[in-house]
Design an enzyme around this catalytic site. Structure first.
Site, PDB file in Angstrom:
ATOM      1  N   GLU A 199      18.362  -2.908   4.535  1.00  0.00           N
ATOM      2  CA  GLU A 199      18.292  -4.108   3.698  1.00  0.00           C
ATOM      3  C   GLU A 199      19.326  -5.048   4.289  1.00  0.00           C
ATOM      4  O   GLU A 199      20.499  -4.973   3.968  1.00  0.00           O
ATOM      5  CB  GLU A 199      18.591  -3.748   2.236  1.00  0.00           C
ATOM      6  CG  GLU A 199      18.223  -4.862   1.288  1.00  0.00           C
ATOM      7  CD  GLU A 199      19.283  -5.931   1.214  1.00  0.00           C
ATOM      8  OE1 GLU A 199      19.275  -6.853   2.073  1.00  0.00           O
ATOM      9  OE2 GLU A 199      20.135  -5.840   0.327  1.00  0.00           O
ATOM     10  N   GLU A 208      24.578 -14.294   7.699  1.00  0.00           N
ATOM     11  CA  GLU A 208      25.316 -13.029   7.929  1.00  0.00           C
ATOM     12  C   GLU A 208      24.882 -12.364   9.233  1.00  0.00           C
ATOM     13  O   GLU A 208      25.614 -11.602   9.821  1.00  0.00           O
ATOM     14  CB  GLU A 208      25.157 -11.996   6.798  1.00  0.00           C
ATOM     15  CG  GLU A 208      25.829 -12.341   5.510  1.00  0.00           C
ATOM     16  CD  GLU A 208      25.583 -11.279   4.432  1.00  0.00           C
ATOM     17  OE1 GLU A 208      25.681 -10.079   4.730  1.00  0.00           O
ATOM     18  OE2 GLU A 208      25.283 -11.673   3.297  1.00  0.00           O
TER      19      GLU A 208
HETATM   20  N1  GJV Z   1      26.908  -1.191  10.678  1.00  0.00           N
HETATM   21  C1  GJV Z   1      27.071  -0.447   9.558  1.00  0.00           C
HETATM   22  N2  GJV Z   1      27.006  -0.976   8.322  1.00  0.00           N
HETATM   23  C2  GJV Z   1      26.750  -2.287   8.208  1.00  0.00           C
HETATM   24  C3  GJV Z   1      26.564  -3.110   9.345  1.00  0.00           C
HETATM   25  C4  GJV Z   1      26.660  -2.516  10.624  1.00  0.00           C
HETATM   26  N3  GJV Z   1      26.516  -3.219  11.737  1.00  0.00           N
HETATM   27  N4  GJV Z   1      26.339  -4.380   8.927  1.00  0.00           N
HETATM   28  C5  GJV Z   1      26.372  -4.349   7.576  1.00  0.00           C
HETATM   29  N5  GJV Z   1      26.630  -3.091   7.132  1.00  0.00           N
HETATM   30  N6  GJV Z   1      21.498  -7.640   2.983  1.00  0.00           N
HETATM   31  N7  GJV Z   1      23.025  -9.142   3.782  1.00  0.00           N
HETATM   32  C6  GJV Z   1      26.716  -2.646   5.739  1.00  0.00           C
HETATM   33  C7  GJV Z   1      27.732  -3.387   4.890  1.00  0.00           C
HETATM   34  O1  GJV Z   1      29.016  -2.799   4.956  1.00  0.00           O
HETATM   35  C8  GJV Z   1      27.130  -3.275   3.505  1.00  0.00           C
HETATM   36  O2  GJV Z   1      27.483  -2.113   2.839  1.00  0.00           O
HETATM   37  C9  GJV Z   1      25.642  -3.298   3.788  1.00  0.00           C
HETATM   38  O3  GJV Z   1      25.469  -2.932   5.142  1.00  0.00           O
HETATM   39  C10 GJV Z   1      25.116  -4.705   3.591  1.00  0.00           C
HETATM   40  C11 GJV Z   1      23.780  -4.683   2.992  1.00  0.00           C
HETATM   41  C12 GJV Z   1      23.458  -5.928   2.227  1.00  0.00           C
HETATM   42  N8  GJV Z   1      23.702  -7.153   2.953  1.00  0.00           N
HETATM   43  C13 GJV Z   1      22.709  -7.984   3.247  1.00  0.00           C
END
Ligand code: GJV
Length: 422
Positions: A199, A208
Site C-alpha cells: 500500500e 512520497e
Molecule cells: N522499505 C520499507 N518500508 C517502507 C519503505 C521502504 N522503502 N517505504 C515506506 N515504508 N501509502 N504512502 C513503510 C513505512 O515505514 C510505513 O510503515 C509504510 O511503509 C507506509 C505505508 C503507507 N504510506 C503510503
C-alpha cells in the site's frame, strides 16, 4: 532591567523542523510538510505555537515539531548533506501510531486489501508473498489468516517492525509471517516472490514516491510471471466548483464586519491557493463535468525513470453552468485476480466512492472562471518530480476553456504550477 540586546534575544524566533505533514484548517493555521523548517515566534499554549514558514505566519501544532540542533544550523547552506529522501523524518513518523491509526481506521482502504486476499485465498495457497511497507502488518496477517501462503515476508523500515513482530506472534501467525526490519531496497530474501503486495499510494497518487521502492523491489524480487498488487493505478481529474473553500479563504476579505479588506486578497491567494489543498472532500454536485483519467500506471512495466515526469491530457465538456474554481484529483488502484477470469478488486478514492483517509486533492485557480453547459475544458497535467527532494513533486495544470457558441471572446487559457510541497 533588560538591555536592548537581551530584549532582542528574548524575541528572536527559534527554529524547528516539521516531523510530518500538517494541513492547517481555518484561516489562522499554517500548512507544512515533513522536513520544513519553521520559525517559532511565540508559544501561547503548550499545544499551539505561532510560527512562520516562507514568510507566512500562523498557528501550528507543537507536537509536529522538533527543535533544530545547533550542528544542523551549521549545515544549513549545504543541502548536499541532507538526505533528499528525508528518511529519518519519514520513517520516524511511521514509527509512531498516529499514521498507522489513520490508515487502519480507513475502512475502504483496509477492506480493499482484505477483499483482495479473501477473493484469491485459493490461489494464494503455498505462494511466497512480500508485503512491502507492512506497517503494523495488517495485510500480512490477513494473508496468514485468510489464505495459506507458504511464507509472507513483511518488510518494514520503521521501528514499528518491532511491534509488528509481536503482533504476528500474538495472533499466532509466526509460522507463515516473517517480519524483516529494513528498507525494501536493502533487505535480502532467501527466494523470489510470487506476489508483491504494497500500500504505497500517496496524495495525488505519487506524493512520497514510495512507489519507487516498490518498483525496485519488483525488479529484484518478483519472479517471472509474479503478480503485483495493486496491478495498475490511475490518476483522475475533474474541473470543479469549490464555493465554500473559496468563500472561506478569498471572498471573506470582501466585507468582514462591513469593512473592505480586499487589499489582503493577493496575500490570501499566495497563502491559500499556491499549494494544493490535501484532504479536500468534493461533493459529486461540485463536479462540473464527468471525471477523466489523466495518468495510468501499469505496475508491471512502469520504470523508476518514468516517475521523473508524468504527463496527461484532458478534454472535458461542462455538463452544467457554474463557476470553475479549480481541479480536483484522486486515484484508483486495481488488483488483478490470480485466477484467470477472476474479478479484479478496485480501491477508488474519488467522490463517488466512500471517503478514504486520502480524501481528494484540490488545485485552486488564481481566479474563478464562469463556465456554461457545453463549454469545452481541455488541457494537460504534468507531475514533475522534484530533482532534489525525491518525495516531492510539482503539479502543473494548463487549461483552455472555449465556449460552445461562436463567441470568440469567451476563450480562456491559463496555466499554474503547484508545488507539493517543494
Ligand atoms: N522499505 C520499507 N518500508 C517502507 C519503505 C521502504 N522503502 N517505504 C515506506 N515504508 N501509502 N504512502 C513503510 C513505512 O515505514 C510505513 O510503515 C509504510 O511503509 C507506509 C505505508 C503507507 N504510506 C503510503
Amino acid at each position: 532591567m533588560q538591555t536592548e540586546k537581551e530584549a532582542e534575544d528574548d524575541a528572536s524566533p527559534e527554529e524547528y523542523v516539521a516531523l510530518s505533514n500538517f494541513t492547517g484548517s481555518g484561516s489562522d493555521q499554517l500548512s507544512f510538510s515533513r522536513g520544513d523548517r519553521l520559525l517559532v515566534h511565540a508559544k501561547p499554549s503548550s499545544e499551539w505555537w505561532w510560527a512562520e514558514l516562507r514568510e507566512v505566519i500562523g498557528y501550528v501544532p507543537a507536537d509536529y515539531l522538533r527543535e533544530r540542533a545547533a550542528e544542523e544550523e551549521e549545515e544549513e547552506e549545504d543541502t548536499s548533506l541532507e538526505d533528499p529522501w528525508q528518511d529519518e523524518e519519514y520513517f520516524g513518523s511511521y514509527g509512531t501510531l498516529r499514521l498507522h491509526l489513520e490508515m487502519l481506521s480507513d475502512k475502504s482502504r483496509t477492506e480493499a486489501y482484505r477483499q483482495v486476499i479473501l477473493s484469491n485465498r485459493a490461489s494464494l495457497r503455498n505462494k511466497v508473498v512480500m508485503d512491502l511497507g507492512c506497517g503494523t502488518g495488517i495485510i500480512s496477517l490477513f494473508c496468514a489468516q485468510l489464505a495459506q501462503p507458504s511464507v509472507v515476508y513483511a518488510v518494514e523500515a520503521s521501528s514499528m517492525a518491532v511491534y509488528t513482530r509481536q503482533l504476528v506472534k500474538q495472533n499466532g501467525c509466526e509460522e507463515s509471517v516473517t517480519v524483516l526490519q529494513g528498507r525494501a531496497e536493502e533487505i535480502e530474501l532467501p527466494e523470489q516472490v510470487d506476489v508483491l503486495v504494497s500500500e504505497w499510494m500517496g496524495n495525488c497518487l505519487l506524493f512520497e514516491f514510495m512507489v519507487e521502492s516498490v518498483l525496485l523491489a519488483r525488479d529484484r524480487w518478483l519472479r517471472d510471471g509474479g503478480v503485483m498488487w495493486p496491478s495498475s493505478a490511475a490518476l483522475t481529474l475533474v474541473p470543479c466548483q469549490a464555493n465554500s473553500y473559496y468563500a472561506e479563504k478569498m471572498a471573506f476579505w470582501e466585507q468582514p464586519y462591513g469593512l473592505d479588506f480586499t487589499p489582503l486578497q493577493p496575500l490570501a491567494q499566495q497563502e491559500f491557493f499556491t499549494k494544493p489543498k490535501f484532504s479536500h472532500l468534493i461533493e459529486p454536485d461540485d463536479c462540473l463535468t464527468a471525471p477523466c483519467d489523466v495518468i495510468s500506471l501499469d505496475m508491471y512495466t512502469l520504470q523508476v525513470k518514468d516517475l521523473e515526469e508524468m504527463k496527461g491530457q484532458f478534454h472535458f465538456c461542462a455538463e452544467k453552468s457554474g463557476v470553475l474554481h479549480g481541479f480536483t484529483a484522486w486515484f484508483t488502484v486495481h488488483f488483478e485476480s490470480l485466477e484467470t477470469g477472476g474479478a479484479a478488486v478496485e480501491l477508488n478514492t474519488g467522490p463517488y466512492s466512500e471517503p478514504t483517509h486520502w480524501k481528494q486533492t484540490l488545485f485552486m485557480l488564481d481566479r474563478p472562471v464562469s463556465v456554461f453547459a457545453g463549454d469545452s475544458i481541455s488541457g494537460s497535467v504534468v507531475l514533475r518530480r522534484n530533482p532534489v527532494w525525491r518525495r516531492h513533486m510539482t503539479v502543473t495544470l494548463t487549461w483552455n476553456i472555449s465556449s460552445s457558441t461562436e463567441d470568440t471572446d469567451n476563450c480562456q487559457v491559463g496555466t499554474k504550477s503547484f508545488p507539493m510541497w517543494r
